[in-house]
Design an enzyme around this catalytic site. Structure first.
Site, mmCIF file in Angstrom:
data_model
loop_
_atom_site.group_PDB
_atom_site.id
_atom_site.type_symbol
_atom_site.label_atom_id
_atom_site.label_comp_id
_atom_site.label_asym_id
_atom_site.label_seq_id
_atom_site.Cartn_x
_atom_site.Cartn_y
_atom_site.Cartn_z
ATOM 1 N N HIS A 210 0.829 -1.205 0.000
ATOM 2 C CA HIS A 210 0.000 0.000 0.000
ATOM 3 C C HIS A 210 0.865 1.257 0.000
ATOM 4 C CE1 HIS A 210 -3.537 2.482 1.167
ATOM 5 N NE2 HIS A 210 -2.602 3.203 1.761
ATOM 6 N N GLU A 211 1.772 1.350 0.951
ATOM 7 C CA GLU A 211 2.585 2.560 1.063
ATOM 8 C C GLU A 211 3.501 2.742 -0.140
ATOM 9 O OE1 GLU A 211 1.873 4.806 3.000
ATOM 10 O OE2 GLU A 211 0.587 3.667 4.347
ATOM 11 N N HIS B 206 1.852 4.574 -2.845
ATOM 12 C CA HIS B 206 1.924 6.032 -2.699
ATOM 13 C C HIS B 206 3.268 6.559 -3.205
ATOM 14 C CE1 HIS B 206 -1.819 6.633 -0.662
ATOM 15 N NE2 HIS B 206 -1.495 5.939 0.411
ATOM 16 N N GLU C 117 -6.309 7.632 -1.781
ATOM 17 C CA GLU C 117 -5.999 6.254 -1.400
ATOM 18 C C GLU C 117 -6.304 5.242 -2.503
ATOM 19 O OE1 GLU C 117 -4.431 5.242 1.289
ATOM 20 O OE2 GLU C 117 -4.288 7.275 2.046
ATOM 21 N N TYR D 170 -11.478 6.327 3.258
ATOM 22 C CA TYR D 170 -10.916 4.988 3.147
ATOM 23 C C TYR D 170 -11.894 4.020 2.521
ATOM 24 C CZ TYR D 170 -7.075 6.867 5.590
ATOM 25 O OH TYR D 170 -6.006 7.649 5.907
#
Length: 706
Positions: A493-494, A497, A522, A632
């Site tokens: 996930h990170e 980004h 997100e 989210y």
């Protein structure tokens, strides 16, 4: 408010998963934050600044940006042009963004407390300066004059930037009286100062509890061996994620879990509760001065959702859909608790407590899906996961990564990588990986944008830089760092980004990387989480840490099947947090602990632990996610639509789809509306159906297009 950080996260994502997956960036519309300038983009970032260096650099940065704004503000109204007004503001913004992060990022990662303190103080001053510069009525008048003067000959992104500046100025009250402007300015500065203090309190918190070996029954030897000991041989358990979550999921002793959960949700309660409640009042005051019914409506006006009423309907729909599922799951958990209490001789009180949820939700996974997490973790050594993750991202997005040798970093654990386009060989950006906990370090998982990827005054693209910060267990003698599967998901996930930051190809820093609508930010990273639930990617990022053997098929199948475990309670937890956030920002004041307790009981069906106040450590509320935590769930709906409608159908490692995703979603940054990006990539409007199907909650055809 422009001076506040936008915390782009998948934060308190579930009851059983760690909270706070974040991307932290600067929100800056008509403010100096989010901008850039020539001469600062291609040089290496410095991480050896002293406190004096930070103070001097901050002062110099403010002087440069103020001078640029002074030049624009002194122009004769009839002389404004794209070059001397629009681009001058853009260049000042670029300077600010390109220089800012070297000054305010150290507060989250630097080993030196003195440097962290200097960085925090610089952040406060720069945030106040940001408010001041964003309230420049003289500059706003030149911007509005330019908009009236220009009817054509602007590129789509130039037009969007100009409209953004005008809209932002109005949202700061620059079209209102001087008295109201001054009130808004003072209020914004105070909000910024209090928000920084709130986060500083959390970052510097080093509370731990002490337990005997017996009190930690159920936890693996590997976990115990990673804990510090007291002089009398007992174990110190901190609130860092690698300590807290395994204990809450595995410890057999309910009293140990109760103590941990109570202390965890009481962090900084005494100092942060009054700060948060004052911030809520100040935001309500600012919204009222600007003519909005509440702070939530003020914030949501520029998001995909547009207003608080639509967010409320969205969350209510989720609550009603998930409510019967949650009832069934609580009934099953209560049966598990009753059986265990009978077997172990514990008194059974017929209730589910907050400290029961992570433990029994973990039991559900073991009972219903037979996922042996103690065995599974052995197949996810961090080095193997990193190698597999980087390989998947490279293949999918058409990139090549290489570690930068002898890079200047802020700690010996940190690594720097260069990313290049595979076809052209062009370097598109650089990223840092800082993956292990240490004292004084930011305690969650986050992506920090450090330098924007946009065009400079010379028309050339500036090289973006980002950092992924996490807190994965450190390797120890005889054992490498091993990840739980949810930590692998966090990593994916990170890093999504990070790629959003690096792949960005915008003209203006205002739209660079993750500077999109908060309820869209997100979407790209949540979509990429799906790869950790698919067989082929899982095999590529896993090997047994001792003999290199692959995960057995049976264990892999059980892991993938467990994706729907606890889906009702996990998503109801998100509804709780979204509702709490909306409630706090819909009124003028709030008893934060009472609001949280009410929604926790009403929606999740479980009481909040008496005496705690989870919101005192809910960083999103002061980190730029205020009135936007619903994002989210909102984003996950769209991310599932993208994954199942394109990648799952056309091939999860299909490079054609991956490159289209990079071009349409990542490269555009915030230069295009999120809804328009979705429509382009999907070839239609977005739908909720894939989300609910993935969660096992509906059959095909039951949910229509949004």
């Amino acid at each position: 408010m422009s001076a506040l950080r936008v915390v782009v996260c998948r934060a308190l994502c579930s009851v059983s998963k760690p909270l706070l997956r974040m991307t932290i960036q600067k929100a800056c519309v008509m403010s100096a934050r989010g901008c850039s300038r020539p001469g600062h983009q291609v040089s290496p970032l410095r991480w050896d600044l002293t406190p004096d260096d930070i103070r001097t650099a901050a002062a110099g940065l403010m002087d440069r940006v103020k001078a640029a704004y002074d030049d624009v503000g002194s122009l004769d109204i009839e002389d404004v042009s794209v070059e001397n007004t629009l681009r001058a503001v853009a260049h000042a913004k670029l300077d600010f963004a390109s220089s800012l992060h070297v000054l305010d990022f150290p507060q989250y990662v630097c080993p030196s407390k003195e440097v962290r303190t200097a960085s925090t103080e610089a952040d406060k001053k720069l945030s106040q300066f940001d408010v001041e510069i964003s309230m420049r009525e003289d500059v706003f008048k030149r911007i509005t004059a330019l908009q009236k003067k220009l009817q054509e000959n602007l590129s789509p992104e130039e037009k969007r930037f100009l409209e953004r500046l005008v809209t932002s100025g109005k949202r700061k009250g620059l079209h209102l009286s001087k008295d109201i402007q001054e009130q808004i300015k003072r209020t914004s500065m105070l909000i910024s100062e209090l928000s920084i203090e709130f986060n500083k309190n959390l970052n510097e918190d080093n509370t731990f509890l002490v337990f005997s070996e017996n009190e930690l029954g159920g936890l693996a030897d590997g976990y115990l061996n990673g804990l510090d000991r007291t002089a009398d041989g007992r174990y110190k358990v901190t609130f860092e994620y690698p300590h807290y979550y395994p204990l809450m999921k595995r410890c057999h002793h309910p009293e140990t879990r109760r103590k941990m959960e109570t202390a965890f949700h009481s962090r900084c309660k005494e100092v942060n509760t009054p700060i948060l409640e004052e911030v809520i009042q100040l935001k309500a005051k600012a919204a009222d001065l600007l003519g909005y019914s509440c702070h939530a409506d003020y914030v949501l006006e520029i998001n995909m959702a547009k207003n608080a009423s639509r967010v409320s309907d969205f969350l209510d729909t989720f609550h009603e859909t998930l409510k019967p599922v949650g009832i069934k799951e609580r009934k099953y958990i209560l049966a598990l608790k009753k059986r265990e209490c009978s077997m172990k001789g514990y008194p059974f009180d017929g209730q589910i407590h907050a400290w029961d949820l992570p433990y029994y939700m973990n039991q559900v996974e073991q009972c219903k899906f037979a996922v042996n997490k103690d065995k599974l973790i052995e197949y996810f050594p961090l080095d193997v996961v990193t190698e597999g993750l980087l390989g998947i991202y490279q293949e999918l997005l058409g990139l090549t990564y290489a570690e930068v040798e002898h890079a200047h970093v802020w700690h010996e654990d940190v690594k720097l990588y260069s990313a290049r386009d595979t076809e052209t060989g062009e370097e598109i950006g650089q990223f840092y990986l800082d993956l292990h906990p240490r004292e004084g370090k930011y305690g969650h998982a986050a992506c920090f944008g450090l330098r924007p990827g946009c065009r400079g005054p010379d028309g050339k693209r500036r090289l973006p830089v980002a950092a992924m910060v996490a807190n994965f267990t450190k390797p120890r003698k005889g054992c490498p760092s091993l990840l739980q599967h949810h930590e692998v998901e966090t990593f994916f996930h990170e890093f999504g980004h990070v790629m959003h930051e690096l792949c960005s190809k915008t003209t203006f820093s205002e739209f660079s990387g993750t500077l999109v609508e908060t309820d869209f930010v997100e979407v790209p990273s949540q979509m990429l989480e799906n790869w950790v639930w698919e067989k082929e990617p899982l095999r590529r990022m896993s090997r047994h840490y001792k003999d290199g053997s692959p995960i057995p098929d049976a264990l892999l199948d059980k892991l993938i099947a467990s994706r729907v475990a606890n889906t009702g309670l996990m998503n109801l937890r998100q509804v709780v947090l979204g509702k709490v956030d909306q409630s706090l920002h819909a009124g003028r004041c709030a008893d934060t602990a009472a609001v949280f307790a009410e929604h926790h009981q009403d929606i999740l069906g479980v009481p909040a632990t008496p005496g705690t106040n989870m919101t005192a450590s809910f960083s999103h509320l002061v980190g730029g996610y205020d009135a936007q935590y619903y994002s989210y769930l909102w984003s996950e709906v769209h991310s599932m639509d993208m994954f199942f409608s394109r990648f799952k159908k056309e091939g999860i490692m299909n490079p054609k789809v991956g490159r289209e995703y990079r071009r349409v979603i990542l490269e555009a940054g915030g230069s295009v509306d999120g809804l328009d990006m979705l429509k382009t990539f999907l070839g239609r409007g977005p739908r909720q159906e894939p989300f609910f199907q993935c969660k096992g909650l509906i059959k095909s055809g039951e949910i229509k297009e949004l």
